[in-house]
Scaffold this active site. Sequence first.
Site, PDB file in Angstrom:
ATOM      1  N   HIS A 197      -0.712  -1.894   2.794  1.00 23.44           N
ATOM      2  CA  HIS A 197       0.700  -1.483   2.755  1.00 23.44           C
ATOM      3  C   HIS A 197       1.535  -2.545   3.459  1.00 23.44           C
ATOM      4  CE1 HIS A 197      -0.945   2.836   2.283  1.00 23.44           C
ATOM      5  NE2 HIS A 197      -0.569   2.374   1.097  1.00 23.44           N
ATOM      6  N   GLU A 200       3.107  -2.614   7.197  1.00 28.95           N
ATOM      7  CA  GLU A 200       2.233  -2.385   8.349  1.00 28.95           C
ATOM      8  C   GLU A 200       1.741  -3.723   8.903  1.00 28.95           C
ATOM      9  OE1 GLU A 200      -0.655   0.341   6.704  1.00 28.95           O
ATOM     10  OE2 GLU A 200       0.910   1.748   6.097  1.00 28.95           O
ATOM     11  N   ARG A 255       6.467  -0.914   0.985  1.00 34.32           N
ATOM     12  CA  ARG A 255       5.092  -0.404   1.147  1.00 34.32           C
ATOM     13  C   ARG A 255       4.175  -0.836   0.000  1.00 34.32           C
ATOM     14  NH1 ARG A 255       2.148   4.418   2.941  1.00 34.32           N
ATOM     15  NH2 ARG A 255       0.966   5.334   1.227  1.00 34.32           N
ATOM     16  N   HIS A 325      -4.808   0.106   8.776  1.00 32.84           N
ATOM     17  CA  HIS A 325      -3.462   0.592   8.456  1.00 32.84           C
ATOM     18  C   HIS A 325      -2.694   0.883   9.745  1.00 32.84           C
ATOM     19  CE1 HIS A 325      -4.136   1.377   4.067  1.00 32.84           C
ATOM     20  NE2 HIS A 325      -5.401   1.377   4.475  1.00 32.84           N
ATOM     21  N   GLU A 399      -5.873   3.854  11.545  1.00 30.45           N
ATOM     22  CA  GLU A 399      -4.414   3.897  11.664  1.00 30.45           C
ATOM     23  C   GLU A 399      -4.114   3.436  13.090  1.00 30.45           C
ATOM     24  OE1 GLU A 399      -2.115   4.615   9.439  1.00 30.45           O
ATOM     25  OE2 GLU A 399      -3.263   5.520   7.805  1.00 30.45           O
TER      26      GLU A 399
END
Length: 452
Positions: A197, A200, A255, A325, A399
């Site tokens: 993405h 990020e 994104r 991510h 994440e």
Amino acid sequence: MAVNFRCAVQVLVLLGCVIILSNVLCPVGAYLYNNRYAGDQVFRITPSNKEEVQVLKKLLGNIKVDLWQPNSASLIRHNATVDVHVRRNDTRGLRTRLQREHIDFKVFISNLQKEIEKQTGHRSSRKRRSESQYDYEVYHSLEEIQSWMFEMNRTHPHLVDMFSIGRSYEGRPLYILQLGKRTRSYEKAVWIDCGVHAREWIGPAFCQWFVKEALHSYQYDSVMRRLMNQLNFYIMPVFNVDGYHFSWTTDRFWRKTRSKNAKYHCRGVDANRNWKVKWCEEGASSQPCDDTYCGPFPESEPEVKAVAKFLRKHKKRVKAYISIHAYAQMLLYPYSYKYATIPNFNCVESAAHNAVTALYSAYGVRYRYGPASTTLYVSSGSSMDWAYRNGIPYAFAFELRDTGYFGFLLPEALINPTCTETMRAVKTISSGLLKKCETGMHQLDRERYPYL
């Protein structure tokens, strides 16, 4: 003479800006991204019951917003926070409606433009010319990252091999760095991708950090040396090269990929909803203008197709798939598309537990971990589920920091600690591959580790 000298200086300043331009960091009074985010705000909203959830969905549906967390309005739940980027013309109206409906909220970022300027700072020169000067504690443009990859390949010929697995929609090469001794063949390998993405940015920063640490610590760190001697690492610093480039030049919060749609003006596909595993079901959108658009068909995106082809070819050797991510501070494993327990749950759960414990040991940062469907939300067509379904036994999605205060605008001052702690987690997962996992391994004792 003075006039000519002044003109020459102005020309040099202009050339300097052109040289470092990724629409970034020219300290000549110009705003980043043409000041497009001035006055925009990020709200954190917490609906407390199902009625408030419905009201909030309707409110957000009536204005054009950029959902940060969760990434789709369909995933909004009561007692769960919603982070949303609101354009300046809509902030006052949304605030008024939320107050009228008595829905709890706070403004996390009051001026998004200023926060963007703060994230990168105004540096007139960027250390990028050689490996010894390369600054791993700043964010780098795609061009800089690819130049760095060539430099890594050139300066570490015994441990690094660089190659392309294909081209993006806009024709950019999809580069991979293979780490490991060039003189031997390996039975096991680890795949790590970053930048799926575009917005990020901490992802590509980590992939670069991992390569730097692996190469620099090879001589003195016995753990890293053992890993590099017994495993191949395939590192893809920027998966979504077109989107990442676009997030530097035009839209900081882009994104998706940048592919065109024949019927719609909206561009791009969510590269983490485009995989051939329960494609375009729950948690993915069939609408091309949505951020979670699954694409016209599985592997429609050349970036996804290229990686899937590579992993299929090497699936007997690739024992771990790791995708980086942001943001949420979580370590996720399958399944993402359904509420069910994976067959080798004990082994994967143990690996995740050990990884977040190692991560916590660096700075005391707490990560939640578990199946993606229950820990985060249900989503179909993800790379992690695809990797697992295609025979890679350890599939994870990190994440990274933070939990919303900075969101996608994690300051450069936090690159070092974020990458340092994540490095510990990835090394722990990789080390686990060298041991045989026995079924019926210990279950997590949550009383012993209440912080997890």
